[in-house]
Design a protein around this motif. Structure first.
Motif, short mmCIF file in Angstrom:
data_model
loop_
_atom_site.label_atom_id
_atom_site.label_comp_id
_atom_site.label_asym_id
_atom_site.label_seq_id
_atom_site.Cartn_x
_atom_site.Cartn_y
_atom_site.Cartn_z
N GLN A 183 -2.49 -5.67 9.60
CA GLN A 183 -2.31 -6.74 8.62
C GLN A 183 -2.60 -8.11 9.23
N SER A 187 -5.62 -10.29 7.73
CA SER A 187 -5.33 -11.60 7.14
C SER A 187 -6.14 -12.69 7.83
N ALA A 192 -8.67 -7.24 3.23
CA ALA A 192 -7.58 -6.27 3.18
C ALA A 192 -7.92 -5.09 4.09
N ASP A 233 2.98 7.22 1.02
CA ASP A 233 3.39 6.19 0.05
C ASP A 233 4.71 5.53 0.45
N ARG A 237 5.34 1.48 1.22
CA ARG A 237 5.96 0.93 0.01
C ARG A 237 6.18 -0.57 0.09
N HIS A 238 6.30 -1.13 1.29
CA HIS A 238 6.53 -2.56 1.42
C HIS A 238 5.25 -3.32 1.80
N THR A 239 4.12 -2.68 1.62
CA THR A 239 2.84 -3.32 1.93
C THR A 239 2.07 -3.56 0.64
N ARG A 240 0.94 -4.24 0.79
CA ARG A 240 0.06 -4.48 -0.36
C ARG A 240 -1.19 -3.61 -0.31
N VAL A 241 -1.10 -2.49 0.39
CA VAL A 241 -2.23 -1.58 0.49
C VAL A 241 -2.36 -0.83 -0.83
N SER A 242 -3.49 -1.01 -1.52
CA SER A 242 -3.68 -0.39 -2.83
C SER A 242 -3.91 1.11 -2.68
#
Length: 327
Positions: A183, A187, A192, A233, A237-242
């Motif tokens: 990340q 960033s 991403a 998953d 769950r606390h990431t922004r990985v689609s």
């Protein structure tokens, strides 16, 4: 996931300061600009000095002084255009050995957040020969970016390899470190990142009829994939990985990671490594070390949060040797 890690100091281990092409330095400079970090160009003088060549009592001092001055002048030539471009760049040279220990000692002493160095093109019997990059993977508590490709980073695709069910004996917190490093780089470099998880269902022992075994095997594979997907998953769950960037692959980690990296044209693979020593390490091997030869892209290797290196903090100094052995 915790906020991005700050990269403030980058140690660039320069293997040959006189080389015309320095892809590791170029990429370290890109990261430094993106992270507003400082660079240190470091060269370790680990070549042996033969005592037979020291014809006067002051001979050793002269040899080390001349070697240091020459190497430092070469590093300064590399640093000059970077400083002109607005980067803060320091240069340093040390007589110390072996090379990987010297790099780690310098990184710890300067509190570097990242080590960047160029990888060998190919290895032979790495476990027996102990190449510098292999040893850095095993012993460095500081993340190590091994540069394999000469192409610069242009919105690079970054692939993080994790193991949320920890079936390959990796500490539970290691995946969080891997994701955080991915990340941070993503960033900084403007893109991403993707995540790959390689899972391998255990085969069923033959039991009953061929039909029942076949049905049981299919049911087991379905349950295994569902469990792997749920674990992936849950870890993210606390990431922004689609969802489109989550890759679940049924294969050995080396095959899954190299295959996914090629399919995505990844520029950097981020993965964790644990240190194995002695016969256990020789027979079990290490996925990070296998990937070093198999991957065509760069490799960023991180360690568990509480990893403690076995590298001594005290420098060894000049490697003196003679025709009858080292001193």
């Amino acid at each position: 996931m915790r906020p991005n890690r700050k990269i403030r100091r980058i140690l660039v281990a320069i293997k040959d300061p006189r080389a015309r092409s320095q892809p590791a330095l170029a990429k370290a400079a890109q990261i430094a600009r993106a992270c507003d970090a400082g660079l240190e160009l470091f060269h370790d003088l680990s070549n042996p000095v033969f005592v037979e060549a020291l014809d006067t009592p002051a001979g050793l001092k002269a040899v080390t002084r001349d070697g240091s001055r020459s190497a430092l002048a070469s590093l300064e030539r590399l640093a000059t255009p970077l400083r002109a471009g607005g980067l803060t760049v320091h240069t340093s040279v040390e007589w110390d050995y072996p090379a990987h220990e010297s790099i780690i000692r310098r990184a710890l002493r300067t509190r570097a957040d990242l080590i960047v160095t160029q990888s060998r093109a190919r290895h032979r019997l790495p476990t027996l020969l102990g190449y510098t990059d292999w040893s850095l993977l095993r012993d460095s508590p500081v993340p190590v970016l091994l540069v394999k490709s000469n192409r610069g980073y242009h919105r690079p695709r970054i692939l993080a390899a994790i193991d949320p069910l920890h079936r390959y004996s990796k500490p539970s917190g290691l995946d969080r470190n891997i994701l955080r490093e991915a990340q941070t780089l993503a960033s900084a470099l403007g893109r991403a990142f993707d995540v790959v998880y390689a899972y391998r269902p255990q085969p069923l022992a033959p039991h009953g009829t061929a039909i029942s075994v076949s049905r049981a095997a299919r049911n087991f594979e379905t349950r295994s994939r569902a469990a792997a997907r749920a674990a992936l998953d849950r870890e993210l769950r606390h990431t922004r990985v689609s969802a489109a960037r989550r890759h679940l692959v049924e294969a050995h980690p080396v095959d899954a990671i190299t295959g996914t990296a090629r399919r995505l044209s990844a520029a950097i693979v981020v993965m964790g490594a644990i240190s194995r020593r002695g016969l256990k390490r020789f027979f079990i091997g290490n996925s990070a070390e296998q990937l070093l030869d198999e991957l065509r892209c760069d490799l960023l290797v991180v360690k568990p949060a509480h990893f403690v290196t076995a590298v001594p903090r005290l420098r060894r100094g000049v490697y003196l040797t003679s025709a009858i052995g080292s001193l």
